[in-house]
Motif scaffolding. Structure first.
Motif, PDB file in Angstrom:
ATOM      1  N   LEU A  31       0.824  -1.211   0.000  1.00  0.00           N
ATOM      2  CA  LEU A  31       0.000   0.000   0.000  1.00  0.00           C
ATOM      3  C   LEU A  31       0.864   1.271   0.000  1.00  0.00           C
ATOM      4  N   GLY A  32       2.000   1.220   0.713  1.00  0.00           N
ATOM      5  CA  GLY A  32       2.793   2.435   0.911  1.00  0.00           C
ATOM      6  C   GLY A  32       3.813   2.711  -0.176  1.00  0.00           C
ATOM      7  N   GLY A  33       4.184   1.674  -0.925  1.00  0.00           N
ATOM      8  CA  GLY A  33       5.188   1.880  -1.973  1.00  0.00           C
ATOM      9  C   GLY A  33       6.601   1.767  -1.443  1.00  0.00           C
ATOM     10  N   PRO A  34       7.584   1.925  -2.325  1.00  0.00           N
ATOM     11  CA  PRO A  34       8.972   1.593  -1.974  1.00  0.00           C
ATOM     12  C   PRO A  34       9.603   2.480  -0.912  1.00  0.00           C
ATOM     13  N   GLU A  35       9.178   3.735  -0.789  1.00  0.00           N
ATOM     14  CA  GLU A  35       9.820   4.648   0.165  1.00  0.00           C
ATOM     15  C   GLU A  35       9.176   4.625   1.547  1.00  0.00           C
ATOM     16  N   PHE A  36       8.025   3.987   1.667  1.00  0.00           N
ATOM     17  CA  PHE A  36       7.273   3.979   2.924  1.00  0.00           C
ATOM     18  C   PHE A  36       8.073   3.219   3.982  1.00  0.00           C
ATOM     19  N   LEU A  37       8.091   3.753   5.226  1.00  0.00           N
ATOM     20  CA  LEU A  37       8.785   3.061   6.307  1.00  0.00           C
ATOM     21  C   LEU A  37       7.865   1.992   6.891  1.00  0.00           C
ATOM     22  N   VAL A  38       8.378   0.793   6.975  1.00  0.00           N
ATOM     23  CA  VAL A  38       7.628  -0.334   7.560  1.00  0.00           C
ATOM     24  C   VAL A  38       8.516  -0.894   8.673  1.00  0.00           C
ATOM     25  N   VAL A  39       8.159  -0.564   9.897  1.00  0.00           N
ATOM     26  CA  VAL A  39       8.994  -0.900  11.051  1.00  0.00           C
ATOM     27  C   VAL A  39       8.353  -2.085  11.771  1.00  0.00           C
TER      28      VAL A  39
END
Ligand code: C5P
Length: 240
Positions: free
Chosen positions: A174-182
């Motif tokens: 949903l967030g795309g490549p630059e989205f932070l997923v912690v």
């Protein structure tokens, strides 16, 4: 690669590894940081340390050139969230969590203004299951609410979300490549699971889409925390 260069490469911290300082006092947190040395560059300060010396430890870490994640899960009226976020941004911290309600997220994004502080949304606490949500008045399942709140976090201008290993792929999609997923709940296959019931290994979490992993007790409670951190770092190096 020559042996000396290989040793240097192996001892470099991976900025995708975040170690939580889940300790009751600044002294205990400082001792853990000292033992980890150059093996870890990014630390999470949570509510336990917040209740004593959290901000002092955060400032010390920043002065020492480390990255700091304040996991304070802000949840208040917009004015209060905005002012608290502005103060945290002024201290030079790197990541801050807020609860994933649209009003709260928008206020934090306003409070951060032009600072480099990244705002991360907590979508649904992993301690809540479908029955808990029903009791709280939500009609949707935990999974559906997680998805809705990830979309709302993106719309509010958040930089990323906290996502369990099982939600990381959804957040990345949903967030795309630059989205932070912690991603917390990370357990190397050589460590105890503790209370993390649905854990993933560092490599699995990164492969699922995590930009950062939070890995605490397998490192901080190890007989040799420095060696344990390097072992995690070397596992992470295989996934880019
Ligand atoms: O020691 P351990 O690796 O279990 O520490 C995980 C850290 O991540 C703790 O600070 C915990 O509060 C946090 N966390 C979590 N699960 C979530 C959100 C945060 O374990 N869903």
């Amino acid at each position: 690669m020559a042996a000396a260069a290989l040793a240097r490469a192996e001892t470099r911290a991976d900025p995708r590894l975040i170690v939580p300082l889940d300790f009751p006092t600044a002294e205990a947190a400082r001792a853990a940081v000292a033992r980890l040395g150059q093996a870890v560059s990014f630390y999470k300060v949570g509510l336990e340390l917040f209740a004593t010396d959290g901000m002092a430890v955060a400032r010390e870490l920043k002065a020492a050139g480390r990255q700091v994640f304040l996991d304070w899960k802000l949840h208040d009226i917009p004015t209060t969230v905005q002012k608290a976020t502005a103060a945290i941004a002024g201290a030079g911290c790197d990541f801050l969590t807020v609860h994933g309600e649209p009003q709260v997220m928008a206020a934090a994004v306003r409070g951060r203004a032009g600072a480099p502080l990244k705002i991360l949304a907590v979508t649904v606490l992993t301690s809540l299951d479908d029955a808990d949500l029903k009791e709280m008045g939500y009609a949707e399942s935990a999974r559906a609410l997680v998805e809705r709140r990830i979309r709302q976090a993106i719309a509010a201008g958040c930089d990323g979300v906290i996502a369990s290993p099982h939600e990381a792929a959804l957040a990345r999609r949903l967030g795309g490549p630059e989205f932070l997923v912690v991603t917390p709940g990370v357990r190397p296959d050589w460590s105890a699971k503790n209370d993390q019931a649905r854990a993933a290994t560092p490599a699995e979490a990164l492969q699922a889409g995590a930009s950062h992993i939070v890995c605490g007790r397998p490192i901080t409670a190890a007989d040799d925390p420095h060696a344990a951190a390097l072992r995690v770092v070397s596992e992470m190096a295989r996934i880019r």
